[in-house]
Design an enzyme around this catalytic site. Structure first.
Site, PDB file in Angstrom:
ATOM      1  N   HIS A 107      -0.821  -1.498  -7.627  1.00  0.00           N
ATOM      2  CA  HIS A 107      -1.677  -0.932  -8.665  1.00  0.00           C
ATOM      3  C   HIS A 107      -1.145  -1.192 -10.070  1.00  0.00           C
ATOM      4  O   HIS A 107      -1.789  -0.811 -11.048  1.00  0.00           O
ATOM      5  CB  HIS A 107      -1.794   0.578  -8.428  1.00  0.00           C
TER       6      HIS A 107
ATOM      7  N   ASP B 186      -7.389  -1.297  -4.717  1.00  0.00           N
ATOM      8  CA  ASP B 186      -6.382  -1.613  -5.739  1.00  0.00           C
ATOM      9  C   ASP B 186      -5.939  -3.065  -5.707  1.00  0.00           C
ATOM     10  O   ASP B 186      -6.523  -3.896  -4.999  1.00  0.00           O
ATOM     11  CB  ASP B 186      -5.179  -0.680  -5.611  1.00  0.00           C
TER      12      ASP B 186
ATOM     13  N   ASP C 208      -3.591  -4.837  -4.349  1.00  0.00           N
ATOM     14  CA  ASP C 208      -3.272  -5.504  -3.083  1.00  0.00           C
ATOM     15  C   ASP C 208      -4.132  -5.013  -1.926  1.00  0.00           C
ATOM     16  O   ASP C 208      -3.842  -5.309  -0.759  1.00  0.00           O
ATOM     17  CB  ASP C 208      -1.786  -5.356  -2.756  1.00  0.00           C
TER      18      ASP C 208
ATOM     19  N   LYS D  31      -1.279   1.247   4.632  1.00  0.00           N
ATOM     20  CA  LYS D  31      -2.527   1.898   4.279  1.00  0.00           C
ATOM     21  C   LYS D  31      -3.557   0.794   4.078  1.00  0.00           C
ATOM     22  O   LYS D  31      -3.206  -0.363   3.854  1.00  0.00           O
ATOM     23  CB  LYS D  31      -2.363   2.789   3.058  1.00  0.00           C
TER      24      LYS D  31
HETATM   25  C1  VG1 Z   1       3.087   5.392  -5.555  1.00  0.00           C
HETATM   26  C2  VG1 Z   1       2.346   6.465  -4.793  1.00  0.00           C
HETATM   27  C3  VG1 Z   1       2.709   6.417  -3.314  1.00  0.00           C
HETATM   28  C4  VG1 Z   1       2.428   5.002  -2.779  1.00  0.00           C
HETATM   29  C5  VG1 Z   1       3.152   3.967  -3.622  1.00  0.00           C
HETATM   30  C6  VG1 Z   1       2.786   2.566  -3.208  1.00  0.00           C
HETATM   31  O1  VG1 Z   1       4.479   5.604  -5.454  1.00  0.00           O
HETATM   32  O2  VG1 Z   1       2.631   7.733  -5.330  1.00  0.00           O
HETATM   33  O3  VG1 Z   1       1.977   7.386  -2.630  1.00  0.00           O
HETATM   34  O4  VG1 Z   1       2.851   4.900  -1.441  1.00  0.00           O
HETATM   35  O5  VG1 Z   1       2.786   4.126  -4.993  1.00  0.00           O
HETATM   36  O6  VG1 Z   1       1.424   2.365  -3.371  1.00  0.00           O
HETATM   37  P1  VG1 Z   1       5.331   6.299  -6.636  1.00  0.00           P
HETATM   38  O7  VG1 Z   1       6.752   6.238  -6.158  1.00  0.00           O
HETATM   39  O8  VG1 Z   1       5.067   5.518  -7.890  1.00  0.00           O
HETATM   40  O9  VG1 Z   1       4.808   7.680  -6.747  1.00  0.00           O
HETATM   41  V1  VG1 Z   1       0.846   0.805  -3.719  1.00  0.00           V
HETATM   42  O10 VG1 Z   1      -0.721   0.885  -3.377  1.00  0.00           O
HETATM   43  O11 VG1 Z   1       1.978  -0.066  -3.281  1.00  0.00           O
HETATM   44  O12 VG1 Z   1       0.861   0.015  -2.904  1.00  0.00           O
HETATM   45 CO    CO Z   2      -1.456  -0.985  -3.266  1.00  0.00          CO
END
Ligand code: VG1
Ligand code: CO
Length: 543
Positions: A114, A277, A279, A376
């Protein structure tokens, strides 16, 4: 063509965070930066000779260059085969799917998810293991330790592979197979959901808007939603992946997906809206003039899971990350199945899914998924909703309102204070830790603290312990405030404050969220001294 051994030295700061190593593109462009990390991955894995690796990324700026380096290094380490997405593109869930389907030993995902892209944006890399999921902490920590002691890396000097053309070529002895980015994934989706029912829904004039946010999921959504499911052309907007995501933030929340929210707020809005998002692993679900929180989405899908052919047999358990609202716990209780609370990051769900203890998983950060893969999965969640809408004939708002009437509503919001000074953010967390003991049982006016702690997780499958995963202040009535620092940002620190209040009374289920949470918000700001430590009077993003 020959294999070269190049002398290098450690570059500090290569510790993977919540989801891999994420840094500015300019950092990844430094000589040896990517090579050091990839060498550390391969050496940590040990015997990779003769095995299959999957490689793909979200198509952001620097993706193709990085992939060429990884292919030449994989060949130098003796992989038998590398499966790479056409154009170097594979969504994160597609990588997970391809690893599992083709029995690969693992995969490398190139994405900063994201986070914004482009020459001044972010880049990222992570390793996924044979189950298709992100490597657990034991492996990411071992990789990090290697990066701190690295002295050389191995790479072939072969010319670049043409990533645009499907088919097989060779680097050294390694077969490089450029695969269709969508096919394996689309086939899996077809097994899980009732495509006939969804096709009928669209045939009956049902209208949808899917916002690809100029990121990786556009081609997947076009092939599946417009192609296989017969939604009219134009259903997918911003469906062409761009290296810089059009300069926008490919984060599907009501703030960053403003265009979709505007479309869904119009009087002639489509029946259903969704976004994904950078990816393709996140999803946002939107009804007509009605946003669904990710925590509610997980709960609604769990409560109705058997409408989808892939989940007809029911769920084994539901897992959610700690800051995710407790709405899905209530569904698990009603279904008589276990619920699990894990630290933030999808890697913590892997063991539960492998052990058959959980079927659905979710995070408050617009992440939902199941045991079909080990990441996910944005489009999966959207298709699940489409299946649910087709099976019930109800609107998004009806489904969610009826859910609240049955289970009660967990009002939920996350306040992010982005790019604050790291020192102040760490001090804020440290000072909260010191306060934990005095908070136990404290009377905070409208709320009495049941317990306050720094979340620690013991994995029920392998017994590994993860400490300091977020500070929780849990009230006697189940309301909660959670504080943690982001592990995916690349600038300063990002403080996340998660707020949750349970409301059983249906008369009180339709308040504006921020209003419903106002007392907790004030309390959170005061208890943590947010303005004092960060200099910020209010959050940068509220979702
Ligand atoms: C954030 C989110 C978390 C998610 C991670 C990766 O992490 O809070 O829930 O798993 O992003 O999402 P953080 O440490 O910034 O809170 V992403 O869509 O890689 O892929
Ligand atoms: Co992502």
């Amino acid at each position: 063509m020959s294999i070269q051994t190049i002398t290098t030295q450690p570059i500090s700061g290569q510790r993977p965070g919540t989801s891999g190593l994420r840094k500015k593109v300019t950092v990844f462009q430094q000589a040896g930066y990517l090579e050091n990390f990839v060498q550390s991955v391969f050496v940590t894995l040990g015997d990779v000779a003769g095995k299959t690796l999957v490689v793909g990324g979200d198509g952001r700026y620097h993706n193709r260059e990085a992939i060429q380096v990884i292919l030449r290094m994989a060949a130098a380490h003796g992989y038998a085969k590398v499966l790479v997405g056409q154009g170097g593109v594979l969504s994160t869930p597609a990588v997970s799917c391809v690893i599992r389907k083709h029995g690969a030993a693992g995969g490398i995902v190139l994405s900063a998810s994201h986070n914004p892209g482009g020459p001044d944006g972010d880049f990222g890399i992570k390793y996924n293991i044979a189950n298709g999921g992100p490597a657990p902490e034991s492996i990411t920590e071992a990789i990090y330790a290697r990066t701190e002691a690295i002295t050389e890396y191995r790479i072939s000097d072969a010319p670049a592979v043409d990533l645009n053309v499907l088919g097989t070529s060779h680097i050294e002895q390694t077969e490089i197979v450029v695969i269709d980015s969508v096919a394996d994934y689309a086939e899996l989706m077809q097994q899980l959901f009732d495509f006939d029912a969804i096709r009928k829904l669209f045939g009956g004039g049902f209208r949808m808007c899917f916002d690809g946010m100029s990121a990786v999921s556009g081609p997947y959504a076009k092939a599946i939603i417009e192609g296989m499911l017969g939604a009219p052309a134009g259903t997918v907007i911003n469906g062409e992946p761009l290296e810089d995501f059009g300069g926008l933030h490919p984060d599907p929340n009501p703030v960053n997906a403003a265009q979709l929210i505007e479309i869904m707020a119009a009087d002639d809005a489509p029946d259903f809206g969704a976004a994904s998002d950078g990816d393709g692993d996140r999803n946002m679900i939107v009804g007509r003039k009605f946003d669904v929180t990710p925590s509610d989405s997980l709960a609604v899908l769990a409560a109705n899971a058997t409408v989808a052919p892939g989940y007809r047999a029911g769920l084994k358990g539901i897992a959610r990350s700690m800051p995710t609202s407790q709405a899905s716990d209530r569904v698990a209780a009603a279904l008589g199945i276990p619920s699990f609370e894990t630290p933030t990051g999808w890697k913590f769900f892997g063991n539960l899914l492998d052990a058959g203890q959980a079927t659905l998983c979710g995070e408050e950060s617009y992440g939902t998924g199941s045991d079909h893969i080990r990441e996910k999965d944005g489009l999966w969640a959207v298709l699940f909703w489409l299946n649910l809408l087709a099976a019930t004939g109800k609107s998004v708002e009806e489904l969610v309102s009826e859910h609240w009437a049955r289970f009660g509503r967990n009002y939920y919001s996350r306040h992010d204070y982005e790019a604050v000074e790291t020192k102040g953010a760490n001090e804020l967390m440290d000072s909260l830790r010191i306060k934990l003991a005095t908070l136990q049982g404290a009377d905070l006016g409208a709320y009495v603290v049941d317990f306050a702690d720094d979340f620690e997780y013991t994995d029920p499958i392998d017994g590994s312990v993860s400490k300091k995963q977020g500070i929780r202040i849990v009230m006697t009535n189940g309301s909660r405030i959670v504080f943690r620092l982001s592990g995916t940002g690349t600038e300063g620190a990002t403080l996340r404050v998660y707020l949750e209040r349970y409301e059983a009374d249906p008369e009180l289920h339709h308040l504006p969220t921020q209003q419903a949470l106002s007392a907790l918000i004030l309390l959170a700001e005061q208890v943590a001294g947010i303005e004092g430590w960060t200099g910020r009077a209010r959050p940068t993003v509220t979702t």
